[in-house]
Design an enzyme around this catalytic site. Structure first.
Site, PDB file in Angstrom:
ATOM      1  N   GLU B  49       0.811  -1.223   0.000  1.00 25.93           N
ATOM      2  CA  GLU B  49       0.000   0.000   0.000  1.00 25.93           C
ATOM      3  C   GLU B  49       0.842   1.270   0.000  1.00 25.93           C
ATOM      4  OE1 GLU B  49      -0.479  -2.607   1.928  1.00 25.93           O
ATOM      5  OE2 GLU B  49      -2.574  -3.246   1.803  1.00 25.93           O
ATOM      6  N   PHE B 111     -11.240  -7.066  14.231  1.00 31.07           N
ATOM      7  CA  PHE B 111     -10.179  -7.518  13.330  1.00 31.07           C
ATOM      8  C   PHE B 111      -9.876  -6.447  12.277  1.00 31.07           C
ATOM      9  CE2 PHE B 111      -8.887  -9.811   9.404  1.00 31.07           C
ATOM     10  CZ  PHE B 111      -7.636 -10.219   9.848  1.00 31.07           C
ATOM     11  N   GLN B 112      -8.620  -6.101  12.151  1.00 29.82           N
ATOM     12  CA  GLN B 112      -8.138  -5.082  11.199  1.00 29.82           C
ATOM     13  C   GLN B 112      -8.789  -3.723  11.408  1.00 29.82           C
ATOM     14  OE1 GLN B 112      -8.134  -6.769   7.165  1.00 29.82           O
ATOM     15  NE2 GLN B 112      -6.087  -7.589   7.570  1.00 29.82           N
ATOM     16  N   LYS B 161     -17.546  -0.234   6.486  1.00 28.42           N
ATOM     17  CA  LYS B 161     -18.047  -1.266   5.580  1.00 28.42           C
ATOM     18  C   LYS B 161     -19.574  -1.203   5.452  1.00 28.42           C
ATOM     19  CE  LYS B 161     -17.322  -6.086   4.324  1.00 28.42           C
ATOM     20  NZ  LYS B 161     -16.662  -7.364   4.659  1.00 28.42           N
ATOM     21  N   MET B 473      24.472   8.526   0.516  1.00 27.04           N
ATOM     22  CA  MET B 473      24.454   9.836   1.171  1.00 27.04           C
ATOM     23  C   MET B 473      24.826   9.712   2.640  1.00 27.04           C
ATOM     24  SD  MET B 473      24.195  13.002   0.658  1.00 27.04           S
ATOM     25  CE  MET B 473      23.189  13.626  -0.698  1.00 27.04           C
TER      26      MET B 473
END
Lengths: 179, 570
Positions: B49, B111-112, B161, B473
């Site tokens: 993501e 959940f999640q 949802k 760097m």
């Protein structure tokens, strides 16, 4: 100490955004009061912050970038009235009560609850006045105190109204919606 | 017409002109994916993501429009955080849509479930939870307005949802944005404007600092007129590169920590700085106590909170860069400035002799050679998407951009891993353009999984890995400031060419300069993506360098020069 006034959307999460911004700028908030205005969709905040003029400018300009903040303004340098309200529960037995009552009169506080061993006082005014009363109450035993923090308003024709509000305050039209 | 919330979302995005969505499905966003399948929207399946947000960001930067990223709740949403912050720091208009658990489960550690609006509050321009299907269309429309107006930035819309699944009437006209009424501030008093005009017309050694805001406001044309009307030399910020042609004699090049030496000296000697759409970041000012002491300052900037933040200015013109420049232009008087421009040319002459391009060919391949050859071979017309580090600075120094939105790079946040996914987004925004990824061997390994996205989407991108076997760097800082103690900077990498092959992408490895141009040419001619692993000099450094917090004019210069100054711990 700097005093800012902000008009914000009266909805969940806005206080968190404002507080989070002050945290990010490492500005300690001395007091923050919030309550609805005459238009229930808009709330007014008075923020008193430990910072200098530069910090207040950053806070003000950053606050106005928040979508939910309609207006933010540093009013520290303007002619303004500030008020704080405190409820103080103080020990009061038969002996000390008369002396306490005298002090209460001098400070124009009010007794709003009487119990056998204590009183609850209500006092409003400037921060200095409340601090002053607190100082003289300490020897009697301050059991509990609740303070609202400051609210502030600029004097006279120096108006600070939410954007879209009718200029004379007579109407109750909802604020003009930006597109 | 009754539609589900998910269908309303897809319908609204379509009506807003969205064609591409970069995302990754999951439980809490499944209703939306089901609706996506029935829509005309093109969903690009990413491999992480973070990649989705960088792609949306790259899409936004290359196109000037809004990029859209999508993810599920919980880890899907938290993986977006780095990409959202990257967009925030560089004022890039990205709209992120995340699924959320059903509203009745909010706050229950389902959940999640994660409080993604809480997490992203300081790194979004705005964010919002939507828990009613009725609110989806309006909220998404508002998100687009917020993301791409004023100073742009990312907006996150978290949709529960149950809101995706519920049905309601869909009425586009009735769902117009209803944003809170904001105070219309007076941007600046006429006195500020007059003071700016006076400063402009009386300056002997003026210099423009050109930033990203010029591109964002679409001010390129009026800026060009402004520069030539006043005969004003221009220094660029990293994100400003492209807003004014590098080929213009008045374009001096990049300023700041790895800016050109003559640019930094010119800033320190100028008597007037005109900052346009830039924010005096610490990487361009160095030590503020010694910054441009001789100069008065005019600041043209849309964000009030940037005024006097780092550098106190003499005249602040708050507003859209294009509008302000249009107002200033008729008042600007032409000046010859022979002494000042001549002086800058002299400073430049000193630097040219130290240029790495002048180094003898000792058989070593230098990154700057690769970049310079890439610039020549692409005639400066490619969209170059860089990562963060040495190669990024070499790109800024040696690839000369004449067109806006042709350099896509993470400036403010300095996000390693940005280049590859951002380039995929840029390619979808500009499918006809030649898109090149310029990336280090470190940053590439952070997001190289997106090679699979390239293959799955069958897009053509060329990837140039500037591979020096170090986190270059950081190694350079260790060399200068930590007595060459190279802790955790030597870097093992896979055989990148073989890795590319494993993904189904052609891979090349180049070790000598003679092969650079032919390989770039062949990659350009190929219809498919090509990855080139350039094995460059391992311990080369970016010069000049202003040590962090150092004075802008006290640069570390390339060694083997009589004027090398000694590095000190900042």
């Amino acid at each position: 100490m700097q005093t800012l006034v902000a008009y914000v959307e009266n909805k969940p999460g806005v206080l968190n955004r404002v507080a989070s911004l002050a945290r990010r700028l490492a500005i300690n908030i001395d007091s923050l009061t919030v309550g609805p205005t005459e238009n229930e969709e808009i709330a007014r905040m008075t923020i008193v912050a430990h910072t200098d003029e530069k910090g207040a400018h950053r806070l003000e300009a950053s606050l106005e970038k928040l979508v939910d903040v309609l207006l933010a303004e540093n009013i520290s340098e303007r002619s303004l009235l500030e008020r704080d309200l405190a409820l103080i529960k103080v020990s009061a037995d038969q002996q000390s009560r008369p002396h306490l009552m005298e002090l209460i009169k001098v400070f124009r506080a009010r007794v709003i609850d009487v119990a056998p061993e204590s009183l609850i006082l209500e006092v409003s005014g400037t921060v200095d006045k409340i601090d002053g009363l607190l100082e003289v109450l300490r020897p009697f035993g301050v059991l509990e105190m609740a303070r609202t923090g400051r609210i502030a308003m600029t004097r006279g024709s120096d108006l600070l109204r939410p954007p879209g509000a009718p200029p004379n305050g007579a109407e109750t039209e909802p604020a003009v919606k930006a597109s | 017409m009754k539609l589900t919330g998910a269908e309303i979302l897809c319908e609204s995005l379509t009506k807003l002109g969205v064609r591409h969505i970069f995302g990754y499905p999951g439980g809490a966003i499944l209703p939306v994916y089901d609706a996506l399948g029935k829509s005309k929207l093109h969903h690009i399946l990413v491999r992480h993501e973070q990649g989705a947000t960088h792609m949306a960001d790259g899409y936004a930067r290359a196109s000037g429009g809004v990029g859209v990223a999508m993810a599920t709740s919980g880890p899907g949403a938290t993986n977006m955080v780095t990409g959202i912050a990257t967009a925030m720091l560089d004022s890039s208009p990205v709209v992120c849509i995340t699924g959320q658990v059903s509203s009745k489960l909010l706050g229950s550690d389902a959940f999640q479930e994660i409080d993604i609006t809480g997490i992203t509050m300081p790194i979004t321009k705005h964010n919002v939870v939507v828990s009613r299907a009725e609110d989806i269309a309006r909220t998404v429309r508002e998100a687009f307005v917020i993301a791409n107006s004023g100073r742009p930035g990312p907006v996150l819309v978290d949709i529960t949802k149950d809101a995706q699944q519920a049905s309601c009437d869909f009425n586009w006209e009735a769902s117009a944005p209803k944003l809170p009424p904001k105070r219309q501030r007076i941007n600046y008093e006429p006195a500020d404007f007059e003071r700016a005009v006076e400063l402009l017309n009386n300056a002997k050694r003026p210099l423009i600092l050109a930033g990203h805001g010029i591109m964002v406001s679409g001010a390129m044309r009026v800026f060009d007129q402004f520069v030539h009307a006043g005969n004003l030399p221009v220094a660029m910020t990293l994100l400003g590169i492209g807003c004014f042609p590098a080929s213009d004699p008045l374009n001096l090049g990049m300023m700041g920590m790895h800016g050109e030496a003559w640019v930094n000296h010119a800033i320190q000697e100028a008597d007037l700085l005109i900052a346009v759409g830039m924010r005096f970041d610490d990487r361009v000012t160095g030590d503020l106590r010694t910054y441009a002491k001789e100069a008065r300052k005019i600041h043209i900037e849309i964000d009030r909170s940037e005024i006097n933040k780092n550098v106190k200015v003499d005249a602040a013109l708050i507003g859209d860069a294009r509008e302000v420049l249009e107002q200033l232009l008729p008042r600007l008087e032409h000046r010859e400035r022979g002494d000042w421009l001549g002086h800058i040319r002299e400073l430049k002459g000193d630097s040219a002799v130290r240029d790495i391009q002048g180094l003898p060919d000792n058989g070593h391949l230098y990154a700057a050679h690769v970049i310079n050859d890439l610039w020549k071979e692409t005639r400066g017309e490619a969209i170059v998407v860089t990562d963060v580090g040495q190669h990024q600075m070499w790109e800024a120094q040696y690839y000369h951009h004449n067109q806006p939105r042709t350099l896509v790079t993470s400036g403010g946040l300095g996000t390693m891993g940005f280049a590859l996914p951002a380039a995929i987004g840029a390619k979808f925004a500009k499918p006809e353009s030649d898109v090149w990824v310029v990336v280090g061997d470190g940053g590439f390994q952070m997001t190289m999984c997106e090679l699979a996205t390239i293959v799955q989407e069958k897009i053509k991108i060329n990837i140039a890995i500037i591979n020096n076997g170090f986190l270059g760097m950081v190694r350079q800082w260790q060399e200068f400031f930590y007595d060459k103690r190279y802790v955790a900077t030597p870097l093992v990498a896979p055989d990148f060419a073989a890795l590319a092959n494993a993904f189904g992408i052609r891979g090349e490895r180049i070790t000598s300069r003679a092969d650079v141009t032919p390989t770039i040419r062949s990659a350009r001619e190929s219809a498919e993506s090509v990855l080139i692993d350039f094995r460059v000099e391992q311990e080369d450094s970016v010069y000049p360098m202003v040590p962090a917090g150092g004075a802008l004019h006290e640069m570390i210069r390339r060694p083997d020069s009589p004027l090398v100054e000694t590095a000190t711990e900042p």
